[in-house]
Design a protein around this motif. Structure first.
Motif, PDB file in Angstrom:
ATOM      1  N   LYS A 118      64.277 -24.692 -46.256  1.00  0.00           N
ATOM      2  CA  LYS A 118      64.101 -25.114 -44.874  1.00  0.00           C
ATOM      3  C   LYS A 118      63.459 -26.491 -44.816  1.00  0.00           C
ATOM      4  O   LYS A 118      62.828 -26.938 -45.762  1.00  0.00           O
ATOM      5  N   VAL A 119      63.630 -27.139 -43.686  1.00  0.00           N
ATOM      6  CA  VAL A 119      63.109 -28.483 -43.495  1.00  0.00           C
ATOM      7  C   VAL A 119      62.336 -28.512 -42.183  1.00  0.00           C
ATOM      8  O   VAL A 119      62.899 -28.268 -41.121  1.00  0.00           O
ATOM      9  N   LYS A 120      61.044 -28.791 -42.262  1.00  0.00           N
ATOM     10  CA  LYS A 120      60.208 -28.828 -41.060  1.00  0.00           C
ATOM     11  C   LYS A 120      60.438 -30.128 -40.284  1.00  0.00           C
ATOM     12  O   LYS A 120      60.577 -31.200 -40.867  1.00  0.00           O
ATOM     13  N   TYR A 121      60.451 -30.020 -38.974  1.00  0.00           N
ATOM     14  CA  TYR A 121      60.626 -31.203 -38.129  1.00  0.00           C
ATOM     15  C   TYR A 121      59.474 -32.182 -38.332  1.00  0.00           C
ATOM     16  O   TYR A 121      58.349 -31.792 -38.609  1.00  0.00           O
ATOM     17  N   ASP A 122      59.739 -33.462 -38.209  1.00  0.00           N
ATOM     18  CA  ASP A 122      58.698 -34.488 -38.180  1.00  0.00           C
ATOM     19  C   ASP A 122      59.285 -35.725 -37.499  1.00  0.00           C
ATOM     20  O   ASP A 122      60.473 -35.766 -37.157  1.00  0.00           O
ATOM     21  N   ALA A 123      58.439 -36.736 -37.290  1.00  0.00           N
ATOM     22  CA  ALA A 123      58.867 -37.928 -36.558  1.00  0.00           C
ATOM     23  C   ALA A 123      60.010 -38.652 -37.261  1.00  0.00           C
ATOM     24  O   ALA A 123      60.949 -39.139 -36.615  1.00  0.00           O
ATOM     25  N   LYS A 124      59.964 -38.715 -38.588  1.00  0.00           N
ATOM     26  CA  LYS A 124      61.007 -39.407 -39.337  1.00  0.00           C
ATOM     27  C   LYS A 124      62.366 -38.734 -39.146  1.00  0.00           C
ATOM     28  O   LYS A 124      63.386 -39.405 -38.977  1.00  0.00           O
ATOM     29  N   LYS A 125      62.388 -37.408 -39.153  1.00  0.00           N
ATOM     30  CA  LYS A 125      63.652 -36.683 -38.975  1.00  0.00           C
ATOM     31  C   LYS A 125      64.195 -36.871 -37.566  1.00  0.00           C
ATOM     32  O   LYS A 125      65.403 -37.025 -37.363  1.00  0.00           O
ATOM     33  N   LEU A 126      63.303 -36.849 -36.576  1.00  0.00           N
ATOM     34  CA  LEU A 126      63.756 -37.098 -35.210  1.00  0.00           C
ATOM     35  C   LEU A 126      64.297 -38.516 -35.055  1.00  0.00           C
ATOM     36  O   LEU A 126      65.297 -38.744 -34.370  1.00  0.00           O
ATOM     37  N   ASN A 127      63.635 -39.480 -35.699  1.00  0.00           N
ATOM     38  CA  ASN A 127      64.137 -40.862 -35.651  1.00  0.00           C
ATOM     39  C   ASN A 127      65.551 -40.942 -36.207  1.00  0.00           C
ATOM     40  O   ASN A 127      66.429 -41.605 -35.639  1.00  0.00           O
ATOM     41  N   SER A 128      65.784 -40.268 -37.332  1.00  0.00           N
ATOM     42  CA  SER A 128      67.108 -40.293 -37.950  1.00  0.00           C
ATOM     43  C   SER A 128      68.153 -39.626 -37.074  1.00  0.00           C
ATOM     44  O   SER A 128      69.287 -40.077 -36.982  1.00  0.00           O
ATOM     45  N   ALA A 129      67.753 -38.537 -36.422  1.00  0.00           N
ATOM     46  CA  ALA A 129      68.701 -37.789 -35.599  1.00  0.00           C
ATOM     47  C   ALA A 129      69.038 -38.504 -34.296  1.00  0.00           C
ATOM     48  O   ALA A 129      70.176 -38.438 -33.822  1.00  0.00           O
ATOM     49  N   VAL A 153      68.375 -45.749 -18.055  1.00  0.00           N
ATOM     50  CA  VAL A 153      69.434 -45.874 -19.068  1.00  0.00           C
ATOM     51  C   VAL A 153      68.896 -46.561 -20.313  1.00  0.00           C
ATOM     52  O   VAL A 153      69.154 -46.129 -21.445  1.00  0.00           O
ATOM     53  N   ALA A 154      68.115 -47.617 -20.122  1.00  0.00           N
ATOM     54  CA  ALA A 154      67.573 -48.375 -21.256  1.00  0.00           C
ATOM     55  C   ALA A 154      66.614 -47.537 -22.097  1.00  0.00           C
ATOM     56  O   ALA A 154      66.435 -47.802 -23.287  1.00  0.00           O
ATOM     57  N   ASN A 155      66.000 -46.524 -21.482  1.00  0.00           N
ATOM     58  CA  ASN A 155      65.006 -45.712 -22.191  1.00  0.00           C
ATOM     59  C   ASN A 155      65.484 -44.280 -22.439  1.00  0.00           C
ATOM     60  O   ASN A 155      64.676 -43.405 -22.755  1.00  0.00           O
ATOM     61  N   TRP A 156      66.792 -44.067 -22.355  1.00  0.00           N
ATOM     62  CA  TRP A 156      67.316 -42.712 -22.480  1.00  0.00           C
ATOM     63  C   TRP A 156      67.005 -42.093 -23.845  1.00  0.00           C
ATOM     64  O   TRP A 156      66.593 -40.941 -23.933  1.00  0.00           O
ATOM     65  N   ASN A 157      67.214 -42.852 -24.910  1.00  0.00           N
ATOM     66  CA  ASN A 157      66.914 -42.318 -26.245  1.00  0.00           C
ATOM     67  C   ASN A 157      65.424 -42.043 -26.427  1.00  0.00           C
ATOM     68  O   ASN A 157      65.037 -41.127 -27.157  1.00  0.00           O
ATOM     69  N   HIS A 158      64.596 -42.854 -25.773  1.00  0.00           N
ATOM     70  CA  HIS A 158      63.145 -42.623 -25.803  1.00  0.00           C
ATOM     71  C   HIS A 158      62.825 -41.268 -25.160  1.00  0.00           C
ATOM     72  O   HIS A 158      62.009 -40.493 -25.676  1.00  0.00           O
ATOM     73  N   LEU A 159      63.499 -40.982 -24.043  1.00  0.00           N
ATOM     74  CA  LEU A 159      63.324 -39.694 -23.366  1.00  0.00           C
ATOM     75  C   LEU A 159      63.802 -38.557 -24.262  1.00  0.00           C
ATOM     76  O   LEU A 159      63.145 -37.518 -24.366  1.00  0.00           O
ATOM     77  N   ARG A 160      64.948 -38.740 -24.903  1.00  0.00           N
ATOM     78  CA  ARG A 160      65.484 -37.709 -25.803  1.00  0.00           C
ATOM     79  C   ARG A 160      64.484 -37.399 -26.921  1.00  0.00           C
ATOM     80  O   ARG A 160      64.234 -36.228 -27.226  1.00  0.00           O
ATOM     81  N   TRP A 161      63.938 -38.456 -27.533  1.00  0.00           N
ATOM     82  CA  TRP A 161      63.011 -38.274 -28.660  1.00  0.00           C
ATOM     83  C   TRP A 161      61.791 -37.456 -28.233  1.00  0.00           C
ATOM     84  O   TRP A 161      61.426 -36.469 -28.876  1.00  0.00           O
ATOM     85  N   HIS A 162      61.165 -37.871 -27.136  1.00  0.00           N
ATOM     86  CA  HIS A 162      59.928 -37.206 -26.711  1.00  0.00           C
ATOM     87  C   HIS A 162      60.192 -35.801 -26.181  1.00  0.00           C
ATOM     88  O   HIS A 162      59.352 -34.906 -26.363  1.00  0.00           O
ATOM     89  N   THR A 163      61.353 -35.594 -25.570  1.00  0.00           N
ATOM     90  CA  THR A 163      61.688 -34.254 -25.084  1.00  0.00           C
ATOM     91  C   THR A 163      61.820 -33.287 -26.251  1.00  0.00           C
ATOM     92  O   THR A 163      61.279 -32.169 -26.219  1.00  0.00           O
ATOM     93  N   GLU A 164      62.524 -33.708 -27.307  1.00  0.00           N
ATOM     94  CA  GLU A 164      62.678 -32.838 -28.469  1.00  0.00           C
ATOM     95  C   GLU A 164      61.344 -32.648 -29.195  1.00  0.00           C
ATOM     96  O   GLU A 164      61.005 -31.535 -29.610  1.00  0.00           O
ATOM     97  N   TRP A 165      60.591 -33.719 -29.348  1.00  0.00           N
ATOM     98  CA  TRP A 165      59.287 -33.641 -30.016  1.00  0.00           C
ATOM     99  C   TRP A 165      58.365 -32.663 -29.294  1.00  0.00           C
ATOM    100  O   TRP A 165      57.702 -31.834 -29.915  1.00  0.00           O
ATOM    101  N   HIS A 204      67.787 -42.009 -33.221  1.00  0.00           N
ATOM    102  CA  HIS A 204      67.867 -43.465 -33.154  1.00  0.00           C
ATOM    103  C   HIS A 204      68.810 -44.096 -34.167  1.00  0.00           C
ATOM    104  O   HIS A 204      69.197 -45.253 -34.005  1.00  0.00           O
ATOM    105  N   ALA A 205      69.180 -43.361 -35.204  1.00  0.00           N
ATOM    106  CA  ALA A 205      69.983 -43.966 -36.277  1.00  0.00           C
ATOM    107  C   ALA A 205      71.446 -43.547 -36.175  1.00  0.00           C
ATOM    108  O   ALA A 205      71.755 -42.445 -35.720  1.00  0.00           O
ATOM    109  N   LYS A 206      72.339 -44.441 -36.597  1.00  0.00           N
ATOM    110  CA  LYS A 206      73.737 -44.068 -36.755  1.00  0.00           C
ATOM    111  C   LYS A 206      73.843 -43.259 -38.042  1.00  0.00           C
ATOM    112  O   LYS A 206      73.282 -43.638 -39.059  1.00  0.00           O
ATOM    113  N   ARG A 207      74.573 -42.153 -37.994  1.00  0.00           N
ATOM    114  CA  ARG A 207      74.625 -41.294 -39.169  1.00  0.00           C
ATOM    115  C   ARG A 207      75.970 -40.610 -39.288  1.00  0.00           C
ATOM    116  O   ARG A 207      76.662 -40.374 -38.313  1.00  0.00           O
TER     117      ARG A 207
END
Length: 202
Positions: free
Chosen positions: A61-72, A25-37, A74-77
């Motif tokens: 178009k907008v190419k995926y990158d680490a910053k975009k995944l972080n925003s999607a 549970v504590a690392n769920w977002n970490h799993l989400r990030w790496h799964t999508e990456w 890890h960040a409230k938006r």
């Protein structure tokens, strides 16, 4: 379901399962990030192996990158997020026709979209000219044509395995490879159809 809850509780009570569940549970977002990456990287490699070069960011178009995944992830938006992969696949009237694979998310939508692919086109005249060339016409002010990838993937609803979604399966490398290959075959078949239709009417 009550039976399912009881079964989960019994599993959690065994050995160190509760501690592992807490770590998960504590690392769920970490799993989400790496799964999508890992998914975007694998799909980009599959396209590259087939001879397609992914396009950089531009006004369409907008190419995926680490910053975009972080925003999607890890960040409230409150603003929309869209990014993915794009390739030039043909030409129409001496301008490239590009294919875009996109994670589309807008907090104002009632239903978050699955990952889609198609032909982005914001120029109304060109969009209207291109749209009839595509099977099962589905277009709007941003796309000459778009459709869901199958099997369905929805990174916004990461845990939702209903309505045919297999997002969680991407966590498993073997299943990810199977899904990426299925997606690429769907995309490649579409590219072949588009090239044949545009070529026949050049």
């Amino acid at each position: 379901m009550a039976e399912e809850k009881a079964e989960v509780l019994n599993v959690l009570r065994e050995g160190a399962n509760a501690k592992w569940a807490h770590k998960i549970v504590a690392n769920w977002n970490h799993l989400r990030w790496h799964t999508e990456w890992d998914y975007w990287n694998a799909l980009e490699k599959r396209a590259s192996d087939a001879g397609f070069t992914s396009l950089p960011d531009d006004d369409v178009k907008v190419k995926y990158d680490a910053k975009k995944l972080n925003s999607a992830i890890h960040a409230k938006r409150k603003k929309p997020m869209w990014y993915g992969l794009g390739f030039n696949i043909a030409e129409y009237k001496n301008k490239p026709v590009r294919l875009q694979i996109e994670r589309a998310s807008n907090p104002s939508w009632n239903i978050e979209r699955n990952v889609i692919f198609g032909i982005p086109e914001t120029d109304e005249t060109r969009r209207n000219e291109l749209a009839p060339y595509f099977p099962d016409r589905n277009s709007n002010q941003w796309w000459a044509y778009f459709t869901d990838l199958i099997p369905a993937i929805n990174f916004e609803k990461f845990s939702d395995m209903t309505v045919g979604r297999r997002t969680l399966d991407l966590c498993n490398p073997t299943k990810r490879e199977e899904i990426v290959e299925a997606h690429w075959q769907q995309i490649k078949n579409f590219i072949d159809v588009v090239r044949a239709k545009l070529g026949a009417n050049a």
